[in-house]
Structure formats: C-alpha cells, structure tokens
Write a protein that holds these residues in place. Structure first.
Motif, PDB file in Angstrom:
ATOM      1  N   GLU B  52       0.840  -1.192   0.000  1.00 20.09           N
ATOM      2  CA  GLU B  52       0.000   0.000   0.000  1.00 20.09           C
ATOM      3  C   GLU B  52       0.876   1.244   0.000  1.00 20.09           C
ATOM      4  O   GLU B  52       0.631   2.184  -0.743  1.00 20.09           O
ATOM      5  N   GLU B  55       1.972   2.039  -3.116  1.00 17.84           N
ATOM      6  CA  GLU B  55       0.831   2.398  -3.980  1.00 17.84           C
ATOM      7  C   GLU B  55       0.474   1.359  -5.039  1.00 17.84           C
ATOM      8  O   GLU B  55      -0.126   1.687  -6.047  1.00 17.84           O
ATOM      9  N   VAL B  57      -1.264  -1.239  -3.998  1.00 19.90           N
ATOM     10  CA  VAL B  57      -2.464  -1.797  -3.394  1.00 19.90           C
ATOM     11  C   VAL B  57      -3.230  -0.663  -2.714  1.00 19.90           C
ATOM     12  O   VAL B  57      -2.635   0.288  -2.225  1.00 19.90           O
ATOM     13  N   VAL B  58      -4.531  -0.760  -2.737  1.00 19.14           N
ATOM     14  CA  VAL B  58      -5.374   0.268  -2.148  1.00 19.14           C
ATOM     15  C   VAL B  58      -6.289  -0.365  -1.120  1.00 19.14           C
ATOM     16  O   VAL B  58      -6.786  -1.467  -1.337  1.00 19.14           O
ATOM     17  N   ARG B  60      -9.808  -0.143   0.505  1.00 23.81           N
ATOM     18  CA  ARG B  60     -11.101   0.499   0.318  1.00 23.81           C
ATOM     19  C   ARG B  60     -12.155  -0.320   1.063  1.00 23.81           C
ATOM     20  O   ARG B  60     -12.151  -1.541   0.974  1.00 23.81           O
ATOM     21  N   LEU B  66      -6.025  -4.494  -5.567  1.00 22.16           N
ATOM     22  CA  LEU B  66      -4.917  -4.083  -6.424  1.00 22.16           C
ATOM     23  C   LEU B  66      -5.163  -2.658  -6.898  1.00 22.16           C
ATOM     24  O   LEU B  66      -6.299  -2.285  -7.179  1.00 22.16           O
ATOM     25  N   GLY B  67      -4.115  -1.875  -6.985  1.00 25.39           N
ATOM     26  CA  GLY B  67      -4.252  -0.475  -7.357  1.00 25.39           C
ATOM     27  C   GLY B  67      -4.015  -0.227  -8.834  1.00 25.39           C
ATOM     28  O   GLY B  67      -3.624  -1.134  -9.583  1.00 25.39           O
TER      29      GLY B  67
END
Lengths: 254, 254
Positions: B52, B55, B57-58, B60, B66-67
């Motif tokens: 994360e 950046e 991975v996000v 939510r 996956l971002g």
DNA sequence: TTACAGGTTCGTGATTCCTAAACACATGGT
DNA sequence: ACCATGTGTTTAGGAATCACGAACCTGTAA
C-alpha cells in the motif's frame, strides 16, 4: 495515506524499483540496472532471476524485460472497477459529438489516474495515456474531485503532494484553491485554463456516488482557441453534466 | 525456462502470491488472505501495508485491492511490443470481414498469451480475454507457433508443461503432435478442431520474423457449424496468410 | 592472445523478515 | 450492558534470508 508501513518488507520496495526501472529503461541488463539503482550486481541478479522464474520478467536478447503477466493484471484492475465499463460508452459519444479529447480520471493515493481517454477527430495530441498519473490541484479533472472530498482529506493530499506549478497559470496558493473548490461546488463545473499544459483548456465535472462522494471525473480538453464563450461555458458543461448523470444512474442501479 | 533461480528472493514469490490472490479473490482482507495462502496474519499484514505504501495496493471499505499502478504497467508491456501495434488494424479488418472472433497470441515462458482479441459481429462469446494464458499444444494458435520453434525448444516446453487434454479432441501424444507440426509447416496453416473448447473451431497462421522464428500467431475462431469446407480450408487460411504477411512486412521495415 | 565488459556463482555476516502472542476495535448476539 | 467473536494492528526476538564483495565464466573486440 502515504503513511509508512511499520515493518516494511524491504524486498518489495526493491522489487518494484527494479520493475519500474525496467519500464523506464525499456528493458535493461544486470549491470545497467545495478548502476541505475545503486545496488550490487549480484543482488540485482537475484531479483531478476527470481522475477524471471515467477514469469513476471523475460530475458530476450541479453536484456531483461517486463513480461506479459502484467498485461493480465492491468486489464483486471481496469475492468474491476465498474466505473470504467459504465463510463466508456459515454466518453465515446461525447468524443464523437465534440471531436475533442475526452478523459476519465479517478483518485488514488492522492493523485489522479487516467483510466480512459477517447480521442475525437480533432483531438489535441497530448502525450499522456491510460494509467498516467497527475496531481489533482492543477487539472480540471482533479479539482472536480477535490471539490467533493472532505476538507481534511484535501489538506492531507496537499500536505503530501504539495502544489507545484506546471504552468504560470497553475494555482499555487492553498487558500485560492479552496475558494476555487467552493466555486466548483456551487457551479458544478471545473475549468482548467492552461493550468497544467500551455494552450490546453479543459472543462470537467465530477461523478458522484449516492452520498455525494466523488468516484471520478469526466472532462473534455481542447486547445484554448476552440474552448471559448458559449461552448466553454454552457454547451460543454451541459453535455458533461448529463453524461455524468447517466453514469451515476447506471452505477447505482446495477 | 522454468529453471529455478539459484538464490531466489523468497519475498518476491510471496509478494506476487499475494498480488495474484488479491486478483483471484477480487480484493480481500488480511485474515482471508492469510488462510488462503497459509501464512501468518502478521506477515500478510506487513506485505499488504508495504504494497500500500508503494501504492500498488489500495485499501477500500476494509478490503485490500490491487491499485491502478498495474494499469500503467499493463499498458506498457502491451504497447512496448511492436507486434501489437502493427497487428491490431489487421485484426480489426479481419473481424469486420469474417464477423468472427480474431486473436493474436504470443509465446512467453512456454505458454501462449492472448495479446489482442477483436470480436466480429457474430463472434462466439468465449470467456477469455487479453492477458489470458493457454497451453500451446492444444490450440491452433499455439501449434502454429510450436511448428516454427526448434525441436529442442518444443520438447523443453512439453516437458515442462505436459500435454493435458482440454477436450476429447486434444492431442495428447507427443509423436502425434510432432507429425501435426510437420504438417503445419508444410501447409502453412494450423487448425484447432474442438481441441481446446467443445464446439469451437479455429484456423491459425504464424507470424514469423525474417529468420523464420515465430513471434506470434493469428487466428479466426468460430463455432464448428460455421467453420466448414471452403471457408475453413481456403478462404480463411488465405485471408489470415495475407494479413500475417502484411504484418511481417510492416514489422521488418519500421 | 589479451583485455574488457557483462552475466553468473559462491560464501559469509548482519539485517531483515517471520512468527506467535497480545492488543485494539468493531459487530452482533444474549 | 456484557461477552463472544471476528476483524486489523502492534510488538519483540530469534532465525533465516537477503545483501554484498569478490571470484568465476563467457563472449567480443582489439
């Protein structure tokens, strides 16, 4: 956001540094990467051969390249988000109608990511494509999103990413930006008058979820010469607003 | 290929296991991943928070996803390869002409990867898209490539990936496959008669570089009912061969 | 042949990652 | 109100892993 992990796994950082370097250099050899990233050759070698073993990297004519495994992941992250699927046809019809460049932006980690771009027949040829990241404060698309984020979050983002100027027209004062965001909420449309790229003007509207949280934004961009008066101030905003509306409806009832 | 790295970096393997699991589960929580991959919660947590931070991975609504960083990488690996750019218009014109599904496959690590698929108006709705990986021995596209690889390499690939049957029509005997490859080299066209998917038939031709090494293959796929006689044996092969030829020319002179 | 540049292997020490266990926080049931 | 259960998160220490330099190949150019 942007907060550091407590026990970061260093190898992950190195791994993705290597991946990005391979991307940037468009393929590279061991030594080249080692000097580029200032790591021992043998370390780079171990990383590369592991990545190759896992099939994320391919060795071709003596150079290492990113492999097609990423193709799959890329497609997945794009199609996962319903927004892309729902918005695409709308973008296409706007592009057909205006002949300009139409964009869809999403916020992630305090930055904007272009998820989809459709070029109309007269579209300006600006080099930036799907996946490209931009800062939020100096683009119409970004401001449209910022305007609907909670103020604390806006400050957090500005603290983290700053407010660098991209052109002489970029807003660099935080208070001025805040006033601009107020205006955007009021008029429900954001403008970018050469704030990011000289000569490029853009009109943008947010796409909101039922609780008025921004899930993305939509814009039409064109040369300043074609973005004037009635078209800029009435026709395009209306066109975009109605498209955003259709997208919002389709998203909530699906 | 498939050979193991001598000093593999274990964290890389774990990292991509997590990435793939996130993809497979379409987002997941720490505990879910930990049980899925049989790892301690805290390890998974460290990985996720590092990903994360970087950046990729996000987080939510309580799940990790996956971002969009992968979007960028995906687009890059696709467009890096000139073949895609050159072949796309040809695929489109074949799709328009035949109304069937048209595919472009590339070999990587002994498997086939779909780089591009264009659907004609009547195209069968087979669920498999860009980035999807298939084995080479039981598809027309794959056989077209195998036929032009050195025999040692073919054996290497078969040793590594085996010859699993996908349908009762799949070829599972190595010698039979070799004879089929001879035939393909002779006739310069490969067929897949329900070898991978029941009811689906496909015609494929290789795309070769100036030294006759295969860089990809091109196919038209449709329901067996529409793939018969003259169309199957003459018209489609000719159409494909001429498209492959155009692509080869454009690739060598660019 | 030699020199050189790049890729690959090896061995060692110290750092880094792994892990269990405890903590914090939310949710829902009783 | 309370506990039970399910999360995600933090901590600390020992063990394994990775980082690293140096040596070893392998091909190419001089």
């Amino acid at each position: 956001m942007g907060k550091k992990a407590n026990n970061p796994v260093k190898s992950i950082v190195t791994t993705f540094n290597i991946v990005q370097a391979l991307r940037r250099l468009d393929g590279a050899g061991v030594t080249e990467l080692a000097t580029e990233l200032d790591l021992p050759k043998s370390s780079v070698y171990n990383y590369l051969s592991t990545l190759e073993q896992e099939e994320y990297v391919v060795k071709r004519d003596g150079k290492y390249h990113l492999g097609l495994r990423f193709l799959d992941l890329g497609r997945y992250v794009r199609e996962r988000d319903e927004l892309y699927e729902t918005a695409r046809p709308e973008l296409e019809s706007i592009a057909a109608e205006t002949d300009e460049l139409v964009n869809l932006l999403v916020e992630e980690h305090g930055q904007g990511v272009y998820v989809c771009r459709v070029r109309g027949d007269q579209a300006v040829n600006v080099a930036a494509s799907t996946g490209h990241r931009v800062s939020l404060h100096n683009t119409g698309l970004g401001k449209a999103i910022l305007a609907y984020l909670p103020e604390e979050r806006v400050d957090e983002i500005l603290d983290e990413h700053g407010m660098e100027a991209a052109t002489p027209h970029s807003i660099t004062d935080r208070e001025e930006l805040k006033r601009e965001l107020d205006r955007i909420r009021e008029e429900e449309v954001a403008y970018d008058r050469e704030e990011r790229i000289d000569g490029l003007c853009c009109v943008a509207v947010p796409i909101l979820d039922p609780d008025d949280r921004p899930i993305g934004s939509l814009s039409v961009a064109g040369p300043t010469s074609r973005m004037k008066r009635d078209r800029l101030e009435t026709r395009l905003p209306e066109l975009l607003a109605s498209a955003a509306n259709v997208i919002e409806l389709n998203l909530t009832y699906s």
